[in-house]
Design an enzyme around this catalytic site. Sequence first.
Site, PDB file in Angstrom:
ATOM      1  N   ASP A 533       0.848  -1.200   0.000  1.00  0.00           N
ATOM      2  CA  ASP A 533       0.000   0.000   0.000  1.00  0.00           C
ATOM      3  C   ASP A 533       0.884   1.250   0.000  1.00  0.00           C
ATOM      4  OD1 ASP A 533       1.087  -0.112   2.507  1.00  0.00           O
ATOM      5  OD2 ASP A 533      -0.811  -0.384   3.573  1.00  0.00           O
ATOM      6  N   ASP A 534       0.314   2.389   0.311  1.00  0.00           N
ATOM      7  CA  ASP A 534       1.085   3.624   0.245  1.00  0.00           C
ATOM      8  C   ASP A 534       1.701   3.988   1.591  1.00  0.00           C
ATOM      9  OD1 ASP A 534       0.697   3.997  -2.456  1.00  0.00           O
ATOM     10  OD2 ASP A 534      -1.288   4.858  -2.132  1.00  0.00           O
TER      11      ASP A 534
END
Length: 663
Positions: A533-534
């Site tokens: 994910d980020d």
Amino acid sequence: MHRLQVLSKQLTSGALTERPSTISSSADYERLYKRSIEDPNGFWAEMAKDFVWSKTWDKDHFKSNFNVNNGPIFTHWFKGGKTNIAFNCLDRWVAAGRGSQPCFLWEGNEPHQQRTMTYSDVLAEVCRLSNWLLCQGVKMGDTVSLYLPMVCELPIAMLACARIGAVHSVIFAGFSADSLAQRIMDCKSRVVITSTGTMRGTKPVDLKGIVDKALDLCNKGGHKVDRALVVEDSSCPLQPGVGFQASRDVWWHQHIPQQAAQCEPTWVDSEQPLFLLYTSGSTGNPKGVVHTTGGYMVGAGVSTKYVFDMQPGDVYWSTADCGWITGHTYLTYGPLLNGAICVLFGSTPTYPDQARCWQVIEKYKVRQFYTAPTLLRSLLQHGDDWVTKYDRSSLRVLGSVGEPINEHAWHWFHEVVGEKRCPIVDTWWQTETGTHMITPLPGSWCKLKPGSASLPFFGVQPVLLSPEGKEVTGHGEGILAIKGAWPGMARTLHNDHGRYESTYFAPFSGYYFTGDGARRDEDGYIWITGRVDDVINVSGHRIGTAEVEGALAEHPLCAEAAVVGVDHPIKGQSIYAYVTLTDAQRQGKEMRQILVDHVRKTIGPFAVPDVIHWAPSLPKTRSGKIMRRVLRKIAMGQEKELGDVSTLADPSVVDLLISLRGK
Ligand code: PRX
């Protein structure tokens, strides 16, 4: 089971010497692991008998739902039971005759600054602080915010909250006034505990000044903190201009010694919240991860015992700060639940020089040493002599946490630091998991593969999922998820159970979504490949790209920002920011400094971007989504591997950004 079979050539074993390890064969591990999965209720009930409870849990104490389609997500362990974790950490050992054994060996910023506190000393100080908190009107369930450097008062304050059923929220003392204020307001603490300041190497850090600013911000935001209790750090007194607000601030050394050194523990339900810890996610504000008492206690105590092969009286050192989850589970609760002697390190590992860690290990005869790969990478570049000058013969178990450990660092840790004598436990887990999830266990039976977190701990069922949510069986790669509940897991996010469900359980119904990718090899060993994910991981600190973007975008001259993580030889990853200014004429060195200072002020020094890349515009899809994959490749100079950019609304932006790299 195929997980423990074939041992390929690259396998390295680390035999323990002197005393048999807690688990002495793979058959033992297999038996316990199998039992923990087939009968979690019974397995954990047996483990829980090693702890003190004022009321035993119900026979069917464990229940959970991980499926978003079946109603609310929940987990409870040891239902019906009542306990107190501070009692289990302290009173129990004093009652067992260990009162005069050291509990904390504190080493300050300078090597000559030392303090030893025995289990009796710590218990008495915890009771005094608990009594003081009660006098302030702190009740069961109230949150107390702690903003302290690594001094004995920090774990003492955590334990004092736990003793009276209050919830602690530790905020790492590297966070800025803005971040501190946000975290105090979110959980509405009326009491804050802090210190005058601290020295980090040669640099003074003005903590009280930061707290003053934060509390002003809280006032402006409509939340009043009634009391700030301040520890006096004589090596870092109040900075010029920082004062005391008579109606709010009080000194620890004036108020705490006056309190009685006994305080009856409050016996709380197993599911009573123990602490909040804010952590970064891929979007939005930091999340207040909530851990509860009974399951967390058993998970922390049992994993510490098995993973570090710990027995009462062992000298254990984790370089973690109490501001992060490792400092909660494997510096405070886990080791004290096992009656260990904990080294509390209040300095930086390279001050006054590169030998500090090995000096500390020699001085205190450390048996288990737990640290992060980033520290190993920063030390190994200075050569082996710094290490070998010091006696490390006390070491038995080495641990790694926070990020994937590369082979080079692993071998250096194993061969140079541990003299090939000590197994390395490469422990994979998270703030939300609360306790170790995937890790080798120390003992010659457990084969080690450099860089692999290896095998699941008891009660943990890791699975690899395809993007469509299908389980990948055998060896292969996928998104790491966990099937079934374990005692130490976070139960909710503070004031936002919906976000808890949508972040961790909605992506793949029936599983806890970790945010990491992983590979399982032909021996069943798990290799963590990093976040999917980020979220980025800088020197073992977890940072949401959205948070840094938010901080940059708050600046009036910043029109838009996009942040990505890029590989870094020491830090693992570093922060690389693309910034579009409202006025392109301002691009330049001065503006870079303004933005860096702004992020430092908004989040803290550890979130400052290493690179700011001017971006007249950003690569976006036609629906307006920023293509971070493209930004990451440009940042790393890998434009030949950009892949398909035809979906970009304006593909010419790619060449423009490449031309501006380094400008
Ligand atoms: O990406 C994984 C990485 O750290 C993340 C969790 O960060 P945090 O909640 O701050 O907790 C850090 C201390 C437990 C994970 O999602 N991570 C943690 N340990 C490892 C790891 N990556 C690879 N190997 C590990 N041993």
